[in-house]
Write an enzyme that holds these catalytic residues in place. Structure first.
Site, PDB file in Angstrom:
ATOM      1  N   LYS A  71       0.836   2.806  -5.431  1.00 39.59           N
ATOM      2  CA  LYS A  71       2.057   3.466  -5.938  1.00 39.59           C
ATOM      3  C   LYS A  71       2.709   2.636  -7.054  1.00 39.59           C
ATOM      4  CE  LYS A  71       3.762   3.667  -1.725  1.00 39.59           C
ATOM      5  NZ  LYS A  71       2.577   3.133  -1.004  1.00 39.59           N
ATOM      6  N   THR A  72       2.855   1.320  -6.791  1.00 39.08           N
ATOM      7  CA  THR A  72       3.465   0.459  -7.806  1.00 39.08           C
ATOM      8  C   THR A  72       2.579   0.428  -9.056  1.00 39.08           C
ATOM      9  OG1 THR A  72       4.314  -0.865  -5.998  1.00 39.08           O
ATOM     10  CG2 THR A  72       4.411  -1.862  -8.184  1.00 39.08           C
ATOM     11  N   ASP A 116      11.078   1.021  -5.406  1.00 37.74           N
ATOM     12  CA  ASP A 116      10.143   0.974  -4.290  1.00 37.74           C
ATOM     13  C   ASP A 116      10.931   1.166  -2.995  1.00 37.74           C
ATOM     14  OD1 ASP A 116       7.724   0.687  -3.096  1.00 37.74           O
ATOM     15  OD2 ASP A 116       7.567  -1.479  -3.344  1.00 37.74           O
ATOM     16  N   THR A 165       6.756   4.932   1.706  1.00 31.35           N
ATOM     17  CA  THR A 165       5.695   5.075   2.705  1.00 31.35           C
ATOM     18  C   THR A 165       6.090   6.174   3.693  1.00 31.35           C
ATOM     19  OG1 THR A 165       6.834   3.310   3.897  1.00 31.35           O
ATOM     20  CG2 THR A 165       4.890   2.688   2.649  1.00 31.35           C
ATOM     21  N   ARG A 224      -5.513  -2.762  -1.579  1.00 30.93           N
ATOM     22  CA  ARG A 224      -4.885  -4.083  -1.383  1.00 30.93           C
ATOM     23  C   ARG A 224      -5.660  -4.880  -0.340  1.00 30.93           C
ATOM     24  NH1 ARG A 224       0.992  -3.641  -0.144  1.00 30.93           N
ATOM     25  NH2 ARG A 224       1.188  -3.514  -2.404  1.00 30.93           N
TER      26      ARG A 224
HETATM   27  P1  ADP Z   1       1.596   0.153  -3.266  1.00 32.03           P
HETATM   28  O1  ADP Z   1       2.680   0.105  -4.313  1.00 32.03           O
HETATM   29  O2  ADP Z   1       1.197   1.558  -2.908  1.00 32.03           O
HETATM   30  O3  ADP Z   1       1.913  -0.665  -2.048  1.00 32.03           O
HETATM   31  P2  ADP Z   1       0.053  -1.349  -5.216  1.00 32.03           P
HETATM   32  O4  ADP Z   1       0.169  -0.523  -6.439  1.00 32.03           O
HETATM   33  O5  ADP Z   1       0.900  -2.586  -5.140  1.00 32.03           O
HETATM   34  O6  ADP Z   1       0.268  -0.469  -3.898  1.00 32.03           O
HETATM   35  O7  ADP Z   1      -1.499  -1.717  -5.045  1.00 32.03           O
HETATM   36  C1  ADP Z   1      -1.938  -2.870  -4.378  1.00 32.03           C
HETATM   37  C2  ADP Z   1      -3.057  -3.523  -5.140  1.00 32.03           C
HETATM   38  O8  ADP Z   1      -4.235  -2.744  -4.948  1.00 32.03           O
HETATM   39  C3  ADP Z   1      -2.860  -3.542  -6.665  1.00 32.03           C
HETATM   40  O9  ADP Z   1      -2.304  -4.738  -7.109  1.00 32.03           O
HETATM   41  C4  ADP Z   1      -4.248  -3.402  -7.238  1.00 32.03           C
HETATM   42  O10 ADP Z   1      -4.844  -4.678  -7.352  1.00 32.03           O
HETATM   43  C5  ADP Z   1      -4.967  -2.633  -6.174  1.00 32.03           C
HETATM   44  N1  ADP Z   1      -5.093  -1.199  -6.496  1.00 32.03           N
HETATM   45  C6  ADP Z   1      -4.322  -0.195  -5.990  1.00 32.03           C
HETATM   46  N2  ADP Z   1      -4.770   0.999  -6.405  1.00 32.03           N
HETATM   47  C7  ADP Z   1      -5.838   0.767  -7.186  1.00 32.03           C
HETATM   48  C8  ADP Z   1      -6.740   1.625  -7.903  1.00 32.03           C
HETATM   49  N3  ADP Z   1      -6.646   2.961  -7.841  1.00 32.03           N
HETATM   50  N4  ADP Z   1      -7.724   1.043  -8.624  1.00 32.03           N
HETATM   51  C9  ADP Z   1      -7.843  -0.297  -8.644  1.00 32.03           C
HETATM   52  N5  ADP Z   1      -7.045  -1.164  -7.973  1.00 32.03           N
HETATM   53  C10 ADP Z   1      -6.054  -0.638  -7.252  1.00 32.03           C
END
Ligand code: ADP
Length: 345
Positions: A71-72, A116, A165, A224
């Protein structure tokens, strides 16, 4: 975030400090580097192009789904693709409406404000955001009592991207102010293999194909977690082997970290054990499970439960969570007597 007792949870979906540093380099910054989530990416492309054609900022967007699924990353990608600046904060970090005034008034036309954990905004802050989202203005009150005056302030047209979430916890008025909704689901193993291969390249690690598949299979559908397991296996092969990640090294390394074939770790197994031993397989409420384990209910709801539901180890019933036959088989428990009774009729 590190756990308060200092214990690192390998399969946690929360961000550790190591993640924060390394993820900056592993985080995809362009849409073409974002692997998987095809439907979301396709729809996002259309929204970005449409906004570009109209020369307008994108509509406010809500990204939901379990932690660690991107998401981030997507919020940063949207800013990159729109060629705008992103300001990132989180629901719990904004304590008072006043904290937002500075942030909002500093946004330029088309900028992105990323919040977030938006479901954790306080009620007053949330109400303060409504006019900002709807008509790009905020009201702030100066002075108190009889001298209080409300001043209206016009903002530049920005895009709010909220991540959560728990989309279900968003209030109806807040939800209705978003124009675009994307739900990120757990990743397929083949997409995780691509993510692991990409990360290995960036980190300059050699990973055999079958080893990448094994890490992917045990990453519980989360990029992640995939990146974290890759780093743990890398540490292991650098200390115990020649630094190359092979299948047997991966299996040994993950075993030494308590990650089983399904990607479950000690905390997942503890949750399953508690439901089995203390609550006869369920149904049982999350609060009771959390209290018995001395864990936060949020940790179980956000991190442990979604994956156990997804792989069919847990099912939700109106009276609480219940273990399934698959969970019994995987854990090697004798069959649930209640379930066997059910089968007799
Ligand atoms: P969320 O905000 O949903 O908790 P993040 O955007 O922080 O998740 O993602 C966590 C990590 O996973 C990112 O830093 C990245 O390294 C990896 N990641 C997430 N989605 C992808 C994707 N579609 N392709 C490649 N790496 C990804």
């Amino acid at each position: 975030m590190a756990k308060p007792d200092g214990r690192e949870k390998l399969v946690t979906n929360q961000e550790t400090e190591e993640d924060l540093i390394l993820n900056i380099s592993l985080r995809p910054s362009k849409l073409e580097d974002f692997i998987g989530q095809k439907d979301v990416v396709e729809n996002l492309k259309v929204s970005l192009q449409a906004a570009g054609k109209r020369n307008e900022p994108m509509e406010h967007t809500l990204l939901s789904g379990p932690p660690g699924l991107g998401k981030t990353s997507l919020a940063h990608i949207i800013a990159h693709e729109m060629g705008t600046k992103i300001t990132a904060t989180s629901g719990p970090a904004i304590e008072r409406a006043g904290d937002l005034i500075g942030i909002l008034t500093n946004l330029a036309e088309g900028d992105i404000l990323f919040i977030d954990e938006i479901h954790r905004l306080s009620k007053t802050v949330e109400e303060f955001i409504y006019p900002a989202m709807e008509s790009f203005e905020i009201d702030f009150v100066i002075d108190k009592g009889p001298y209080a005056k409300t001043i209206k302030f016009n903002l530049k047209r920005f895009t709010l991207i909220g991540a959560t979430t728990r989309a279900g916890l968003l209030t109806a008025p807040l939800r209705s102010r978003f124009g675009i909704f994307y739900y990120l689901d757990f990743y397929e193993a083949e997409d995780l293999v691509k993510i692991i291969t990409r990360s290995a390249k960036i980190l300059n690690i050699h990973v055999d194909k079958d080893a990448a598949s094994e890490i992917a299979r045990r990453s519980r559908g989360s990029p992640r977690v995939a990146n974290r397991l890759l780093r743990r296996v890398r540490d292991w092969v650098q200390v115990k082997r020649d630094g190359r990640i092979t299948l047997d090294a991966t299996e040994e390394a993950l075993k030494s970290h308590g990650i089983d074939k399904m990607g479950l770790d000690n905390v997942d197994r503890k949750v399953i054990n508690v439901i089995h031993e203390s609550f006869g397989g369920g149904p049982v409420g999350i609060e009771s499970i959390a209290a018995t384990l001395n864990e936060e209910p949020d940790t179980i709801v956000d991190i442990v439960e979604p994956f156990l539901l997804k792989i069919g180890f847990l099912k939700r019933t109106p009276r609480g969570r219940e273990l399934t036959r698959q969970a019994y088989e995987h854990m090697g428990f004798s069959r649930n007597p209640k379930e066997m009774q059910g089968e007799m009729f």
